[in-house]
Design a protein around this motif. Structure first.
Motif, short mmCIF file in Angstrom:
data_model
loop_
_atom_site.label_atom_id
_atom_site.label_comp_id
_atom_site.label_asym_id
_atom_site.label_seq_id
_atom_site.Cartn_x
_atom_site.Cartn_y
_atom_site.Cartn_z
N ARG A 2 0.85 -1.16 -0.01
CA ARG A 2 0.10 0.03 0.06
C ARG A 2 0.96 1.29 0.04
NH1 ARG A 2 -5.59 1.29 2.59
NH2 ARG A 2 -5.39 3.35 2.93
N PHE A 3 0.59 2.24 -0.86
CA PHE A 3 1.26 3.43 -0.95
C PHE A 3 0.93 4.30 0.10
CE2 PHE A 3 1.61 7.91 -3.53
CZ PHE A 3 2.91 7.53 -3.40
N PHE A 4 1.90 4.62 1.06
CA PHE A 4 1.88 5.39 2.49
C PHE A 4 1.17 6.68 2.33
CE2 PHE A 4 6.08 5.81 1.08
CZ PHE A 4 6.59 7.05 0.99
N TYR A 5 0.95 7.47 1.20
CA TYR A 5 0.21 8.36 1.01
C TYR A 5 -1.30 8.21 0.80
CZ TYR A 5 4.59 11.22 0.68
OH TYR A 5 5.68 11.95 0.88
N ALA A 6 -1.65 6.88 0.58
CA ALA A 6 -2.89 6.50 0.76
C ALA A 6 -3.75 5.96 1.98
CB ALA A 6 -3.10 5.27 -0.14
N ASP A 7 -2.99 6.47 2.94
CA ASP A 7 -3.59 5.95 4.36
C ASP A 7 -4.81 6.54 4.78
OD1 ASP A 7 -2.28 8.80 4.56
OD2 ASP A 7 -1.41 8.19 6.27
N GLY A 8 -5.24 7.77 4.07
CA GLY A 8 -6.70 8.52 4.36
C GLY A 8 -7.50 8.06 3.29
N ASN A 9 -7.50 7.21 2.37
CA ASN A 9 -7.88 6.90 1.24
C ASN A 9 -9.43 6.08 1.52
OD1 ASN A 9 -8.05 6.73 -1.63
ND2 ASN A 9 -7.34 4.63 -1.60
N GLY A 20 -4.25 15.84 2.30
CA GLY A 20 -3.87 14.54 2.60
C GLY A 20 -2.78 13.72 1.62
N VAL A 21 -2.78 14.59 0.25
CA VAL A 21 -1.75 13.92 -0.57
C VAL A 21 -0.61 15.24 -0.81
CG1 VAL A 21 -1.16 13.00 -2.70
CG2 VAL A 21 -3.31 12.58 -1.38
N ALA A 26 4.77 17.56 -0.88
CA ALA A 26 5.74 18.76 -0.81
C ALA A 26 6.50 18.86 0.32
CB ALA A 26 4.73 20.01 -0.99
N SER A 27 6.00 18.57 1.54
CA SER A 27 6.59 18.26 2.63
C SER A 27 7.78 17.46 2.76
CB SER A 27 5.65 18.10 3.93
OG SER A 27 6.51 18.00 5.09
N ASP A 28 7.54 16.25 2.23
CA ASP A 28 8.50 15.02 2.26
C ASP A 28 9.54 15.02 1.19
OD1 ASP A 28 6.92 14.24 4.64
OD2 ASP A 28 5.96 12.82 3.49
N VAL A 29 9.22 15.45 -0.09
CA VAL A 29 9.75 15.38 -1.54
C VAL A 29 10.44 16.45 -1.80
CG1 VAL A 29 9.81 14.04 -3.62
CG2 VAL A 29 8.56 13.15 -1.78
N GLU A 30 11.86 16.52 -2.07
CA GLU A 30 12.45 17.73 -2.57
C GLU A 30 12.36 17.47 -4.15
OE1 GLU A 30 16.84 18.80 -2.57
OE2 GLU A 30 15.92 19.40 -0.78
N ASN A 31 12.02 18.78 -4.80
CA ASN A 31 12.11 18.79 -6.18
C ASN A 31 11.11 17.90 -6.87
OD1 ASN A 31 14.09 20.76 -6.31
ND2 ASN A 31 15.48 19.27 -6.18
N THR A 87 4.88 1.28 -5.52
CA THR A 87 5.05 1.65 -4.02
C THR A 87 6.03 1.16 -3.18
OG1 THR A 87 3.65 -0.29 -3.77
CG2 THR A 87 2.56 1.98 -3.98
N LYS A 88 6.88 -0.07 -3.63
CA LYS A 88 7.77 -0.53 -3.07
C LYS A 88 8.98 0.66 -3.07
CE LYS A 88 10.77 -4.78 -2.95
NZ LYS A 88 12.10 -4.59 -3.34
N GLN A 89 9.27 0.94 -4.63
CA GLN A 89 10.29 2.23 -4.58
C GLN A 89 10.16 3.38 -3.59
OE1 GLN A 89 12.12 5.14 -7.54
NE2 GLN A 89 11.21 3.51 -8.61
N TRP A 90 8.85 3.78 -3.42
CA TRP A 90 8.47 4.83 -2.69
C TRP A 90 8.89 4.40 -1.21
CZ3 TRP A 90 7.41 10.08 -3.41
CH2 TRP A 90 7.00 10.22 -4.53
N ALA A 91 8.56 3.25 -0.80
CA ALA A 91 8.52 2.74 0.58
C ALA A 91 10.33 2.81 0.86
CB ALA A 91 7.91 1.57 0.86
N GLU A 92 10.97 2.15 0.01
CA GLU A 92 12.52 1.96 0.33
C GLU A 92 13.22 3.31 0.21
OE1 GLU A 92 13.49 -0.67 -2.93
OE2 GLU A 92 13.14 -2.33 -1.65
N ALA A 93 12.68 4.27 -0.53
CA ALA A 93 13.27 5.54 -0.45
C ALA A 93 12.88 6.34 0.60
CB ALA A 93 12.64 6.45 -1.83
N ALA A 94 11.90 6.12 1.17
CA ALA A 94 11.39 6.82 2.45
C ALA A 94 12.23 6.32 3.65
CB ALA A 94 9.92 6.71 2.89
N SER A 95 12.64 4.90 3.54
CA SER A 95 13.20 4.27 4.87
C SER A 95 14.73 3.98 4.70
CB SER A 95 12.53 3.00 5.01
OG SER A 95 12.69 2.08 4.10
#
Length: 96
Positions: A2-9, A20-21, A26-31, A87-95
């Motif tokens: 699950r995409f972590f930005y979808a927690d309020g889906n 929610g998205v 904008a707060s978490d991702v530069e450029n 979503t796996k790439q997003w999760a790995e980049a975030a952690s």
């Protein structure tokens, strides 16, 4: 995964999507960039293929994730939006 930005889906309405998205991205991702590459039209449905790019601020890890957006329109207005992304790439980049 699950995409972590979808927690309020589901996000219903422009304000919910903005807060929610988009505000969180904008707060978490530069450029952060949404780069559409191909549009496929089918009546009231439009599919957009492209890439999300940016760097996670917390980890310094780059994201270059493919996406597909499915837009459903009625009377020229968006009535439904669904996205598919790596979503796996997003999760790995975030952690990382």
């Amino acid at each position: 995964m699950r995409f972590f930005y979808a927690d309020g889906n589901p996000y219903i309405g422009p304000q919910a999507v903005a807060e929610g998205v988009f505000r969180r991205i904008a707060s978490d991702v530069e450029n952060f960039a949404v780069l559409p590459e191909r549009f496929v039209e089918g009546g009231d449905t439009v599919v957009v293929e492209g890439r999300y790019r940016g760097t996670m601020k917390a980890t310094g890890t780059a994201v270059d994730a493919q996406f597909a957006h499915v837009w459903q329109l009625r009377d020229g207005k968006v009535v439904r939006f669904q996205q598919y992304t790596d979503t796996k790439q997003w999760a790995e980049a975030a952690s990382s």
